[in-house]
Motif scaffolding. Structure first.
Motif, PDB file in Angstrom:
ATOM      1  N   ASP A 229       0.839  -1.195   0.000  1.00 17.64           N
ATOM      2  CA  ASP A 229       0.000   0.000   0.000  1.00 17.64           C
ATOM      3  C   ASP A 229       0.877   1.249   0.000  1.00 17.64           C
ATOM      4  O   ASP A 229       1.928   1.298   0.657  1.00 17.64           O
ATOM      5  N   ALA A 230       0.412   2.261  -0.744  1.00 18.02           N
ATOM      6  CA  ALA A 230       1.139   3.534  -0.755  1.00 18.02           C
ATOM      7  C   ALA A 230       1.025   4.181   0.624  1.00 18.02           C
ATOM      8  O   ALA A 230      -0.055   4.242   1.207  1.00 18.02           O
ATOM      9  N   SER A 231       2.135   4.649   1.145  1.00 18.74           N
ATOM     10  CA  SER A 231       2.154   5.246   2.477  1.00 18.74           C
ATOM     11  C   SER A 231       2.258   6.764   2.371  1.00 18.74           C
ATOM     12  O   SER A 231       2.675   7.317   1.352  1.00 18.74           O
ATOM     13  N   VAL A 232       1.863   7.410   3.461  1.00 20.89           N
ATOM     14  CA  VAL A 232       1.985   8.869   3.526  1.00 20.89           C
ATOM     15  C   VAL A 232       3.454   9.269   3.413  1.00 20.89           C
ATOM     16  O   VAL A 232       3.797  10.309   2.845  1.00 20.89           O
ATOM     17  N   MET A 233       4.330   8.430   3.941  1.00 18.92           N
ATOM     18  CA  MET A 233       5.768   8.715   3.870  1.00 18.92           C
ATOM     19  C   MET A 233       6.283   8.634   2.437  1.00 18.92           C
ATOM     20  O   MET A 233       7.158   9.381   2.032  1.00 18.92           O
ATOM     21  N   GLY A 234       5.718   7.709   1.649  1.00 23.59           N
ATOM     22  CA  GLY A 234       6.241   7.506   0.303  1.00 23.59           C
ATOM     23  C   GLY A 234       5.668   8.423  -0.751  1.00 23.59           C
ATOM     24  O   GLY A 234       6.313   8.670  -1.774  1.00 23.59           O
ATOM     25  N   LEU A 235       4.457   8.947  -0.526  1.00 28.26           N
ATOM     26  CA  LEU A 235       3.810   9.759  -1.552  1.00 28.26           C
ATOM     27  C   LEU A 235       4.607  11.006  -1.944  1.00 28.26           C
ATOM     28  O   LEU A 235       4.708  11.306  -3.138  1.00 28.26           O
ATOM     29  N   PRO A 236       5.172  11.775  -0.998  1.00 29.04           N
ATOM     30  CA  PRO A 236       5.968  12.934  -1.433  1.00 29.04           C
ATOM     31  C   PRO A 236       7.157  12.540  -2.304  1.00 29.04           C
ATOM     32  O   PRO A 236       7.492  13.227  -3.265  1.00 29.04           O
ATOM     33  N   LEU A 237       7.790  11.397  -1.963  1.00 26.01           N
ATOM     34  CA  LEU A 237       8.935  10.954  -2.754  1.00 26.01           C
ATOM     35  C   LEU A 237       8.490  10.488  -4.137  1.00 26.01           C
ATOM     36  O   LEU A 237       9.186  10.720  -5.134  1.00 26.01           O
ATOM     37  N   ALA A 238       7.329   9.823  -4.213  1.00 25.85           N
ATOM     38  CA  ALA A 238       6.787   9.440  -5.514  1.00 25.85           C
ATOM     39  C   ALA A 238       6.419  10.679  -6.326  1.00 25.85           C
ATOM     40  O   ALA A 238       6.641  10.735  -7.539  1.00 25.85           O
ATOM     41  N   PHE A 239       5.859  11.664  -5.652  1.00 26.96           N
ATOM     42  CA  PHE A 239       5.516  12.929  -6.298  1.00 26.96           C
ATOM     43  C   PHE A 239       6.770  13.594  -6.867  1.00 26.96           C
ATOM     44  O   PHE A 239       6.780  14.063  -8.013  1.00 26.96           O
ATOM     45  N   TYR A 240       7.848  13.625  -6.073  1.00 30.71           N
ATOM     46  CA  TYR A 240       9.100  14.215  -6.556  1.00 30.71           C
ATOM     47  C   TYR A 240       9.624  13.470  -7.781  1.00 30.71           C
ATOM     48  O   TYR A 240      10.091  14.080  -8.749  1.00 30.71           O
ATOM     49  N   SER A 241       9.541  12.137  -7.735  1.00 31.97           N
ATOM     50  CA  SER A 241      10.024  11.347  -8.873  1.00 31.97           C
ATOM     51  C   SER A 241       9.227  11.674 -10.134  1.00 31.97           C
ATOM     52  O   SER A 241       9.791  11.850 -11.210  1.00 31.97           O
ATOM     53  N   GLY A 242       7.892  11.732  -9.986  1.00 27.09           N
ATOM     54  CA  GLY A 242       7.050  12.023 -11.145  1.00 27.09           C
ATOM     55  C   GLY A 242       7.234  13.435 -11.659  1.00 27.09           C
ATOM     56  O   GLY A 242       7.403  13.656 -12.868  1.00 27.09           O
ATOM     57  N   MET A 243       7.242  14.408 -10.755  1.00 23.76           N
ATOM     58  CA  MET A 243       7.376  15.799 -11.183  1.00 23.76           C
ATOM     59  C   MET A 243       8.782  16.084 -11.721  1.00 23.76           C
ATOM     60  O   MET A 243       8.954  16.928 -12.596  1.00 23.76           O
ATOM     61  N   TYR A 244       9.790  15.357 -11.204  1.00 22.73           N
ATOM     62  CA  TYR A 244      11.137  15.502 -11.760  1.00 22.73           C
ATOM     63  C   TYR A 244      11.170  15.026 -13.204  1.00 22.73           C
ATOM     64  O   TYR A 244      11.816  15.632 -14.065  1.00 22.73           O
ATOM     65  N   ALA A 245      10.453  13.919 -13.483  1.00 31.81           N
ATOM     66  CA  ALA A 245      10.414  13.400 -14.850  1.00 31.81           C
ATOM     67  C   ALA A 245       9.741  14.389 -15.793  1.00 31.81           C
ATOM     68  O   ALA A 245      10.096  14.471 -16.973  1.00 31.81           O
ATOM     69  N   TYR A 246       8.759  15.164 -15.281  1.00 28.31           N
ATOM     70  CA  TYR A 246       8.054  16.142 -16.108  1.00 28.31           C
ATOM     71  C   TYR A 246       8.687  17.535 -16.061  1.00 28.31           C
ATOM     72  O   TYR A 246       8.239  18.433 -16.773  1.00 28.31           O
ATOM     73  N   SER A 247       9.675  17.728 -15.191  1.00 24.94           N
ATOM     74  CA  SER A 247      10.231  19.077 -15.034  1.00 24.94           C
ATOM     75  C   SER A 247      10.886  19.518 -16.338  1.00 24.94           C
ATOM     76  O   SER A 247      11.544  18.739 -17.029  1.00 24.94           O
ATOM     77  N   GLY A 248      10.662  20.766 -16.662  1.00 29.39           N
ATOM     78  CA  GLY A 248      11.140  21.322 -17.927  1.00 29.39           C
ATOM     79  C   GLY A 248      10.054  22.099 -18.642  1.00 29.39           C
ATOM     80  O   GLY A 248      10.326  22.855 -19.559  1.00 29.39           O
ATOM     81  N   TRP A 249       8.790  21.928 -18.177  1.00 27.21           N
ATOM     82  CA  TRP A 249       7.689  22.642 -18.824  1.00 27.21           C
ATOM     83  C   TRP A 249       7.785  24.150 -18.630  1.00 27.21           C
ATOM     84  O   TRP A 249       7.158  24.926 -19.352  1.00 27.21           O
ATOM     85  N   PHE A 250       8.591  24.599 -17.672  1.00 33.18           N
ATOM     86  CA  PHE A 250       8.705  26.033 -17.376  1.00 33.18           C
ATOM     87  C   PHE A 250       9.832  26.713 -18.146  1.00 33.18           C
ATOM     88  O   PHE A 250       9.996  27.925 -18.051  1.00 33.18           O
ATOM     89  N   TYR A 251      10.615  25.972 -18.919  1.00 30.81           N
ATOM     90  CA  TYR A 251      11.817  26.561 -19.513  1.00 30.81           C
ATOM     91  C   TYR A 251      11.523  27.551 -20.634  1.00 30.81           C
ATOM     92  O   TYR A 251      12.338  28.440 -20.895  1.00 30.81           O
ATOM     93  N   LEU A 252      10.408  27.431 -21.315  1.00 31.07           N
ATOM     94  CA  LEU A 252      10.106  28.405 -22.369  1.00 31.07           C
ATOM     95  C   LEU A 252       9.938  29.799 -21.775  1.00 31.07           C
ATOM     96  O   LEU A 252      10.251  30.797 -22.422  1.00 31.07           O
ATOM     97  N   ASN A 253       9.467  29.890 -20.533  1.00 31.52           N
ATOM     98  CA  ASN A 253       9.312  31.187 -19.873  1.00 31.52           C
ATOM     99  C   ASN A 253      10.643  31.833 -19.539  1.00 31.52           C
ATOM    100  O   ASN A 253      10.696  33.032 -19.262  1.00 31.52           O
ATOM    101  N   PHE A 254      11.726  31.072 -19.574  1.00 31.66           N
ATOM    102  CA  PHE A 254      13.040  31.646 -19.328  1.00 31.66           C
ATOM    103  C   PHE A 254      13.509  32.474 -20.518  1.00 31.66           C
ATOM    104  O   PHE A 254      14.422  33.289 -20.386  1.00 31.66           O
ATOM    105  N   VAL A 255      12.915  32.247 -21.701  1.00 33.58           N
ATOM    106  CA  VAL A 255      13.370  32.919 -22.925  1.00 33.58           C
ATOM    107  C   VAL A 255      12.225  33.716 -23.559  1.00 33.58           C
ATOM    108  O   VAL A 255      12.168  33.864 -24.777  1.00 33.58           O
ATOM    109  N   THR A 256      11.321  34.253 -22.731  1.00 36.28           N
ATOM    110  CA  THR A 256      10.147  34.960 -23.234  1.00 36.28           C
ATOM    111  C   THR A 256      10.503  36.061 -24.223  1.00 36.28           C
ATOM    112  O   THR A 256       9.819  36.249 -25.246  1.00 36.28           O
ATOM    113  N   GLU A 257      11.571  36.796 -23.944  1.00 35.92           N
ATOM    114  CA  GLU A 257      11.948  37.920 -24.804  1.00 35.92           C
ATOM    115  C   GLU A 257      12.381  37.481 -26.195  1.00 35.92           C
ATOM    116  O   GLU A 257      12.455  38.308 -27.107  1.00 35.92           O
TER     117      GLU A 257
END
Length: 527
Positions: A229-257
């Motif tokens: 069973d998924a535990s309260v202790m493990g969910l933040p770490l699973a969240f970090y793993s998933g969001m790390y895999a998707y991280s990069g969606w914000f990079y276009l805003n770094f070059v708006t100009e």
């Protein structure tokens, strides 16, 4: 603190007479040249924007080790649900950044939006942590994956030497830095090609996986929610793993100009990219489970390679090459985007002013790119990179959550701000709450690593008051900073690169160093 009056010079050291006016006089004529501002050119089209986002999101993680989510969720079904939820949540965050990018038309991403909403102190802390640790460490980690997998076909029967991996990694980092220093256009074109390679790599996994499903290979999906069973202790770490895999969606805003028609292209590129990546990630994980059992996936060091060896035979050698190209694309996209954050922070007076200079012919923020090279090399050869990233994972999502809270705050603080693209209020509210809740929960589930990361982040506060606010610095301290100024100026302006002044900006009230060099910061487009 004050800024010395600046004299305009050209690369051979000859001085132009009179006040700096932002123009260069002709060398063979008495007539002055037409005034021309040196700015970052708008060369990021819709397709290049999509390639920046997809090319930066899809790195090594989805091909090598997606086991973090499975380990912390406990079952195949929950892991697939979390992959989907993280994709939807990333889309929500990306839509919030799309609104910010269309109403605040400045490059810099997180830094710019925090500065606009909450002021200079939290913005400085963000760029401080990014410059010193997060970006060099993240670049070094993804580069190490590149080095390992580009050498994989040459060391089939034996272990790859660590020194060989680090040397080829150093070459890859240097190539990326040179590429981003020389040409925005070529960097963007290569990013488009590498994005195509990433999508081909995902299709190489998805298509055989779909064929396995058609054949009835569904044994690993029976009782999909059976297991730990998924535990309260493990969910933040699973969240970090998933969001790390998707991280990069914000990079276009770094070059708006540099984005053409940002009101249209930023939201459209973000939506198209996130749909493609989310569907691709979920189908890739489904494909893995058609061939690999959960136990085998948890024991595999390179899931994509294990999958390919099971189904593709000798063709599996192509997979490490595609993984390496995927890592190279993430390196390129990350450096291209984050250098603009340093460029903007320098323009605001939070980093040395040399980092806001633009090359006179190539129109690239060359010093802001090059400054990452020595820091990344130090991390590559001396640091415990994976532990360092674990320490600071919470800091990234803390500040991203803070940015989206800033969007809500700006809705009330500046209701008349033009907003060509506007998201429903529940989207930023849900996204920011989720980020901040998971960050707070991680302090409970992993207090040591997140506590160290929190302490490292807090060092930005005394640094802000030491370098930015404190005006009455001792003479020896100012002399030391002055020497560093001369070293940077001579390295970039007189020996190798030609940079020219762009006038018209008042100096910020507080700045990192009272720079006395011959240049001014590049012009800022209206927000």
């Amino acid at each position: 603190m004050f800024r010395k009056p600046a004299l305009s010079t050209i690369s051979n050291g000859s001085s132009l007479q009179g006040q700096s006016t932002g123009r260069l006089h002709s060398l063979d004529s008495k007539e002055p040249a037409q005034e021309e501002k040196v700015v970052l050119k708008k060369k990021v089209t819709f397709l290049r924007g999509v390639s920046i986002i997809i090319g930066t999101i899809i790195g090594a993680g989805i091909f090598i080790s997606p086991k973090g989510i499975l380990k912390n969720t406990g079952s195949v079904g929950m892991s697939l649900i979390l992959w989907t939820v993280c994709g939807i949540l990333s889309l929500f965050g990306a839509l919030c950044y799309a609104e910010l990018g269309t109403c605040i038309k400045k490059s810099g991403g997180h830094y710019t939006y925090i500065l606009e909403a909450f002021g200079p102190l939290p913005a400085f802390v963000r760029v401080w942590v990014e410059l010193l640790i997060i970006r060099p460490a993240a670049t070094a980690v993804i580069s190490l994956a590149f080095g390992r997998y580009i050498l994989e076909p040459f060391f089939i029967q034996c272990e790859i030497p660590d020194l060989a991996i680090k040397l080829i990694t150093a070459v890859g980092i240097t190539v990326i830095m040179v590429l981003n220093s020389m040409s925005v256009s070529w960097s963007a074109r290569i990013q488009i090609f590498l994005t195509f390679c990433k999508l081909v790599a995902i299709l190489i996994i998805i298509v055989p996986g779909v064929m396995q499903l058609i054949k009835g290979e569904t044994q690993h999906f029976k009782d999909a929610f059976a297991g730990n069973d998924a535990s309260v202790m493990g969910l933040p770490l699973a969240f970090y793993s998933g969001m790390y895999a998707y991280s990069g969606w914000f990079y276009l805003n770094f070059v708006t100009e540099e984005v053409e028609n940002p009101e249209k292209n930023i939201p459209l590129a973000i939506c198209v990219s996130m749909v493609i990546v989310t569907v691709g990630y979920v189908l890739t994980n489904v494909a893995y489970f058609t061939t690999i059992s959960p136990e085998e996936l948890l024991n595999s060091e390179a899931v994509a390679v294990t999958f390919a060896e099971r189904l593709m035979g000798k063709f599996s050698l192509a997979v490490p090459i595609f993984v390496a190209l995927s890592c190279f694309g993430s390196m390129n996209g990350g450096i291209f985007a984050v250098s603009r954050m340093f460029y903007v922070a320098s323009r605001e007076g939070h980093l040395p002013e040399i980092l806001s200079m633009i090359h006179v012919r190539k129109h690239t923020p060359l010093p802001a790119v090059i400054v990452l090279h020595p820091l990344t090399m130090i991390m590559l050869f001396t640091g415990d990179l994976y532990s360092l990233l674990n320490f600071l994972s919470f800091a990234r999502w803390l500040f991203i959550g803070l940015v989206v809270v800033g969007l809500i705050y700006l809705r009330y603080k500046r209701p008349d701000m033009p907003r060509p693209f506007k998201v429903p209020l529940f989207i930023p509210a849900l996204f920011s709450f989720t980020c901040l809740f998971m960050v707070a929960l991680s302090l409970y589930s992993d207090p040591v690593n997140t506590g160290i990361g929190f302490a490292i982040t807090l060092t930005g506060v005394p640094a802000y008051y030491l370098f930015i606010i404190w005006d009455k610095k001792p003479r020896w301290f100012r002399r030391l900073l002055g020497k560093s100024t001369l070293m940077w100026d001579s390295s970039f302006s007189l020996r190798t690169f030609q940079l020219i002044p762009v006038m018209g900006l008042p100096p910020p009230k507080h700045s990192l160093i009272a720079w006395g060099g011959p240049y001014h910061r590049a012009s800022v487009p209206p927000s």
